[in-house]
Motif scaffolding. Structure first.
Motif, PDB file in Angstrom:
ATOM      1  N   ARG A  59      54.418  40.627  49.973  1.00 15.94           N
ATOM      2  CA  ARG A  59      53.400  40.944  48.845  1.00 15.94           C
ATOM      3  C   ARG A  59      52.852  39.993  48.424  1.00 15.94           C
ATOM      4  O   ARG A  59      51.753  39.978  47.828  1.00 15.94           O
ATOM      5  N   VAL A  60      53.655  38.847  48.041  1.00 14.70           N
ATOM      6  CA  VAL A  60      53.020  37.641  47.562  1.00 14.70           C
ATOM      7  C   VAL A  60      51.985  37.034  48.254  1.00 14.70           C
ATOM      8  O   VAL A  60      50.987  36.767  47.776  1.00 14.70           O
ATOM      9  N   VAL A  61      52.437  36.815  49.528  1.00 12.37           N
ATOM     10  CA  VAL A  61      51.191  36.292  50.434  1.00 12.37           C
ATOM     11  C   VAL A  61      50.003  37.300  50.422  1.00 12.37           C
ATOM     12  O   VAL A  61      48.937  36.859  50.388  1.00 12.37           O
ATOM     13  N   GLN A  62      50.174  38.550  50.464  1.00 11.50           N
ATOM     14  CA  GLN A  62      49.136  39.560  50.433  1.00 11.50           C
ATOM     15  C   GLN A  62      48.162  39.222  49.212  1.00 11.50           C
ATOM     16  O   GLN A  62      47.033  39.459  48.990  1.00 11.50           O
ATOM     17  N   THR A  63      48.894  38.808  48.106  1.00 12.78           N
ATOM     18  CA  THR A  63      48.248  38.473  46.812  1.00 12.78           C
ATOM     19  C   THR A  63      47.520  37.339  46.919  1.00 12.78           C
ATOM     20  O   THR A  63      46.269  37.220  46.213  1.00 12.78           O
ATOM     21  N   LEU A  64      47.804  36.490  47.570  1.00 15.79           N
ATOM     22  CA  LEU A  64      47.083  35.256  47.721  1.00 15.79           C
ATOM     23  C   LEU A  64      45.786  35.620  48.648  1.00 15.79           C
ATOM     24  O   LEU A  64      44.838  34.944  48.394  1.00 15.79           O
ATOM     25  N   VAL A  65      46.199  36.502  49.949  1.00 13.33           N
ATOM     26  CA  VAL A  65      45.026  36.807  50.457  1.00 13.33           C
ATOM     27  C   VAL A  65      44.004  37.590  49.428  1.00 13.33           C
ATOM     28  O   VAL A  65      42.476  37.395  49.695  1.00 13.33           O
ATOM     29  N   CYS A  67      38.736  37.537  46.247  1.00 12.16           N
ATOM     30  CA  CYS A  67      37.860  37.398  45.033  1.00 12.16           C
ATOM     31  C   CYS A  67      37.116  36.142  44.724  1.00 12.16           C
ATOM     32  O   CYS A  67      35.726  36.328  44.612  1.00 12.16           O
ATOM     33  N   VAL A  68      37.506  35.132  45.337  1.00  8.14           N
ATOM     34  CA  VAL A  68      36.862  33.991  45.465  1.00  8.14           C
ATOM     35  C   VAL A  68      35.595  34.086  46.549  1.00  8.14           C
ATOM     36  O   VAL A  68      34.611  33.583  45.897  1.00  8.14           O
ATOM     37  N   ALA A 109      31.212  38.657  39.809  1.00 10.49           N
ATOM     38  CA  ALA A 109      31.470  39.438  40.932  1.00 10.49           C
ATOM     39  C   ALA A 109      33.033  38.893  41.201  1.00 10.49           C
ATOM     40  O   ALA A 109      33.753  39.742  41.473  1.00 10.49           O
ATOM     41  N   GLY A 110      33.285  37.639  41.189  1.00 14.75           N
ATOM     42  CA  GLY A 110      34.542  37.188  41.410  1.00 14.75           C
ATOM     43  C   GLY A 110      35.775  37.638  40.360  1.00 14.75           C
ATOM     44  O   GLY A 110      36.749  38.497  40.756  1.00 14.75           O
ATOM     45  N   LEU A 111      35.395  37.757  39.134  1.00 18.02           N
ATOM     46  CA  LEU A 111      36.079  38.217  37.908  1.00 18.02           C
ATOM     47  C   LEU A 111      36.123  39.828  38.246  1.00 18.02           C
ATOM     48  O   LEU A 111      37.216  40.335  37.833  1.00 18.02           O
ATOM     49  N   GLY A 112      35.261  40.473  38.453  1.00 20.83           N
ATOM     50  CA  GLY A 112      34.990  41.592  38.790  1.00 20.83           C
ATOM     51  C   GLY A 112      36.079  42.173  39.669  1.00 20.83           C
ATOM     52  O   GLY A 112      36.876  43.238  39.765  1.00 20.83           O
ATOM     53  N   MET A 113      36.183  41.521  40.782  1.00 21.01           N
ATOM     54  CA  MET A 113      36.965  42.070  41.946  1.00 21.01           C
ATOM     55  C   MET A 113      38.237  41.455  41.601  1.00 21.01           C
ATOM     56  O   MET A 113      39.213  42.254  42.175  1.00 21.01           O
ATOM     57  N   ALA A 114      38.590  40.419  40.970  1.00 18.03           N
ATOM     58  CA  ALA A 114      39.969  39.882  40.420  1.00 18.03           C
ATOM     59  C   ALA A 114      40.506  41.067  39.686  1.00 18.03           C
ATOM     60  O   ALA A 114      41.925  41.232  39.566  1.00 18.03           O
ATOM     61  N   LEU A 115      39.787  41.588  38.563  1.00 17.38           N
ATOM     62  CA  LEU A 115      40.107  42.676  37.860  1.00 17.38           C
ATOM     63  C   LEU A 115      40.218  44.207  38.400  1.00 17.38           C
ATOM     64  O   LEU A 115      40.667  45.130  37.509  1.00 17.38           O
ATOM     65  N   TYR A 116      39.629  44.285  39.475  1.00 12.45           N
ATOM     66  CA  TYR A 116      39.249  45.614  39.999  1.00 12.45           C
ATOM     67  C   TYR A 116      40.851  46.301  40.381  1.00 12.45           C
ATOM     68  O   TYR A 116      41.417  45.709  41.250  1.00 12.45           O
ATOM     69  N   PHE A 161      46.149  47.013  43.321  1.00 13.53           N
ATOM     70  CA  PHE A 161      47.072  48.060  43.771  1.00 13.53           C
ATOM     71  C   PHE A 161      47.207  47.987  45.276  1.00 13.53           C
ATOM     72  O   PHE A 161      48.467  47.713  45.735  1.00 13.53           O
ATOM     73  N   PHE A 162      46.049  47.977  45.964  1.00  9.97           N
ATOM     74  CA  PHE A 162      46.135  47.901  47.453  1.00  9.97           C
ATOM     75  C   PHE A 162      46.674  46.701  47.967  1.00  9.97           C
ATOM     76  O   PHE A 162      47.191  46.625  49.118  1.00  9.97           O
ATOM     77  N   ASP A 163      46.385  45.502  47.107  1.00  9.71           N
ATOM     78  CA  ASP A 163      46.943  44.377  47.730  1.00  9.71           C
ATOM     79  C   ASP A 163      48.604  44.445  47.605  1.00  9.71           C
ATOM     80  O   ASP A 163      49.091  43.364  48.251  1.00  9.71           O
TER      81      ASP A 163
END
Length: 187
Positions: A68-74, A79-80, A98-105, A110-112
């Protein structure tokens, strides 16, 4: 944000339990990590995510928190890439939004954190969009042009190995390149 989400759900009773597709991916990944890279049957699902899991299991052990940590990095890299794409195509402000929107979506966060292939889907789509935005920007830079096409091919190949129906996007991208962009005029 994704790491905070993991920290908050780490004690949930479902955190270390694989059910449904996640269980199938986990079992397949254990076989891959155990050295059974090819298998004995036809793939019944897109194979890249189980190989991704299998590589994590082989390198870092079978720990779902590590996965899950690796997936959060992906997911964070996605987002970047979304932010950089918007920056290239529109403006610095649009990229940050856009980057912040994706980071906070919330759904993406949840899915990551799930043991599911969607983390790779979003990453490869984000990578492909960033590379396509580079083609729009690179019509004047011939040296990096063919390299971008190569990386776009890898991104679309990766996406197709997680979502088979993504192959239709290859046709859309080729039509856009040949007929709808200044890139096609340069070819």
């Amino acid at each position: 944000v994704r790491l905070i989400h993991l920290w908050q759900i780490r004690r949930a009773p479902f955190f270390d339990v694989l059910m449904g597709d996640a269980r199938g991916y986990g079992e397949w990944a254990e076989q891959i990590a155990g050295g059974e890279w090819i298998g004995h049957e036809v793939f019944y699902q897109a194979p890249l995510y189980p190989y991704f899991l299998g590589a994590i299991y082989a390198l870092l052990g079978r720990d779902l928190l590590v996965v899950r940590v690796v997936q959060t990095l992906v997911g964070s890299a996605s987002c970047v890439l979304v932010g950089l794409t918007a920056w290239r195509l529109f403006s610095r402000r649009a990229g940050l939004v856009a980057g912040l929107g994706m980071a906070l979506y919330a759904p993406a966060i949840f899915f990551d954190g799930l043991i599911q292939k969607s983390v790779l889907d979003v990453f490869f789509v984000s990578l492909a969009l960033w590379l396509l935005s580079g083609l729009v920007d690179q019509t004047r830079v011939a040296a990096g042009f063919s390299r971008t096409f190569l990386w776009l091919g890898f991104a679309m190949g990766g996406l197709s190995l997680t979502r088979e129906n993504a192959l239709v996007l290859v046709v859309v991208i080729l039509v856009w390149i040949l007929f709808g962009s200044s890139v096609g005029a340069d070819l």
